[in-house]
Design an enzyme around this catalytic site. Structure first.
Site, PDB file in Angstrom:
ATOM      1  N   ALA A  92      -0.006   5.227   1.442  1.00  0.00           N
ATOM      2  CA  ALA A  92      -0.090   6.064   2.651  1.00  0.00           C
ATOM      3  C   ALA A  92      -0.209   5.211   3.909  1.00  0.00           C
ATOM      4  O   ALA A  92      -1.040   4.314   3.989  1.00  0.00           O
ATOM      5  CB  ALA A  92      -1.275   7.021   2.549  1.00  0.00           C
ATOM      6  N   ASP A 133      -1.722  -1.080   5.921  1.00  0.00           N
ATOM      7  CA  ASP A 133      -2.027  -0.583   7.269  1.00  0.00           C
ATOM      8  C   ASP A 133      -3.524  -0.518   7.544  1.00  0.00           C
ATOM      9  O   ASP A 133      -3.929  -0.039   8.606  1.00  0.00           O
ATOM     10  CB  ASP A 133      -1.418   0.818   7.464  1.00  0.00           C
ATOM     11  CG  ASP A 133      -2.087   1.855   6.578  1.00  0.00           C
ATOM     12  OD1 ASP A 133      -2.642   2.832   7.108  1.00  0.00           O
ATOM     13  OD2 ASP A 133      -2.063   1.694   5.342  1.00  0.00           O
ATOM     14  N   LYS A 137     -11.755   6.400  -2.632  1.00  0.00           N
ATOM     15  CA  LYS A 137     -12.160   7.608  -1.905  1.00  0.00           C
ATOM     16  C   LYS A 137     -13.655   7.929  -2.021  1.00  0.00           C
ATOM     17  O   LYS A 137     -14.246   8.445  -1.073  1.00  0.00           O
ATOM     18  CB  LYS A 137     -11.296   8.796  -2.343  1.00  0.00           C
ATOM     19  CG  LYS A 137      -9.804   8.597  -2.109  1.00  0.00           C
ATOM     20  CD  LYS A 137      -9.493   8.049  -0.704  1.00  0.00           C
ATOM     21  CE  LYS A 137      -8.024   7.702  -0.516  1.00  0.00           C
ATOM     22  NZ  LYS A 137      -7.782   6.765   0.577  1.00  0.00           N
ATOM     23  N   ASP A 177       0.861  -1.172   0.000  1.00  0.00           N
ATOM     24  CA  ASP A 177       0.000   0.000   0.000  1.00  0.00           C
ATOM     25  C   ASP A 177       0.907   1.234   0.000  1.00  0.00           C
ATOM     26  O   ASP A 177       2.125   1.122   0.109  1.00  0.00           O
ATOM     27  CB  ASP A 177      -0.880  -0.051   1.260  1.00  0.00           C
ATOM     28  CG  ASP A 177      -1.725   1.189   1.435  1.00  0.00           C
ATOM     29  OD1 ASP A 177      -2.386   1.601   0.462  1.00  0.00           O
ATOM     30  OD2 ASP A 177      -1.726   1.757   2.545  1.00  0.00           O
TER      31      ASP A 177
END
EC number: 3.11.1.1
Length: 271
Positions: free
Chosen positions: A14, A188, A54, A12
């Site tokens: 960010a 994460d 998003k 991933d």
């Protein structure tokens, strides 16, 4: 050193390789709700569905009971698709303008990536960011020295993004990986770990560098053991829902896990 039985590690972005604490998307979600509708959401609410594309993320925030209740009270109706479109329209230029400010690599990530590459392992990547944002982030991260072998953005594929396996499998195809069992997905956030499972890969969740701990790099570096353990447990409670094969603090701890996965592959195990 012998080549590894692992063919690719798919990261991933960010909160995993760049942007310690995953602050670029969260702070901008708060701003986009404010700009689009003069509606307040907290950072914690913005973080809750992290890892989705998003537009889907905005939709999921709108469905949180606390947010849905306040929205109903403020506007006299539930959030609808046109509202999500308006918030997304506010989100995009803000994110494009600010994502490069959050492109600094997480400590030790570049060294770990180079160490992995030295074993003949490919470096794939995918993100919940759309392509317009990724193009800016890719260039900014390259200036710091991070250049993965392949990048998939959440809107690149007609089939969609996480938690479905499509972005991870696109990496498999483009990197020429011959067996998904020889891939490791590192993330994460919950949807990214689920993506790895759905693609038939080994999965590694990150506890302290990402969205669930929500620590800035400075907070992380100056935190006492008690603070770090509390953040670790908070993140673990969320990520454990996806049953990752491994949970570690940050990518700095990844080489030891990869060594274990190599042994398991050589012993004939599969994810």
């Amino acid at each position: 050193m012998m080549n590894s039985p692992i063919q690719a590690v798919i990261f991933d972005w960010a909160g995993t390789i760049v942007d310690f604490g995953s602050f670029a998307p969260t702070s901008i979600f708060v701003e986009a709700f404010k700009q689009g509708f003069d509606f307040e959401i907290s950072l914690a609410e913005a973080r809750e569905p992290m890892g989705l594309g998003k537009w889907q993320h905005i939709e999921a925030v709108g469905k949180l009971p606390t947010v849905a209740q306040r929205w109903q009270k403020q506007f006299g109706r539930p959030m609808q698709a046109s509202d999500i479109d308006a918030i997304y329209a506010a989100f995009m230029p803000l994110q494009i303008a600010k994502v490069a400010d959050h492109a600094a690599p997480i400590p030790h990530s570049l060294e770990v990536v180079e160490q992995i590459r030295s074993r003949g392992i490919k470096i794939g990547s995918c993100s919940g960011y759309p392509r317009q944002v990724m193009d800016v982030l890719i260039a900014a991260a390259a200036d710091y020295g991070y250049r993965p072998d392949y990048v998939v953005a959440t809107d690149d594929l007609a089939q969609g993004g996480r938690p479905a396996p499509f972005m991870a499998l696109k990496n498999v195809i483009e990197l020429g990986v011959t067996d998904v069992r020889a891939c490791v997905k590192v993330d994460d956030a919950l949807p990214g770990i689920e993506e790895g499972h759905n693609a038939g890969m080994w999965t590694v969740g990150l506890l302290l560098s990402g969205n669930e701990a929500g620590l800035t790099l400075e907070e992380y570096q100056h935190a006492d053991d008690q603070t770090l353990q509390a953040a670790r447990e908070r993140a673990q409670a969320k990520l454990q829902q996806a049953k990752p094969h491994y949970l570690i603090d940050t990518v700095a701890d990844l080489p030891a896990v990869l060594a274990q996965i190599e042994q398991r592959l050589l012993a004939g195990e599969r994810p």
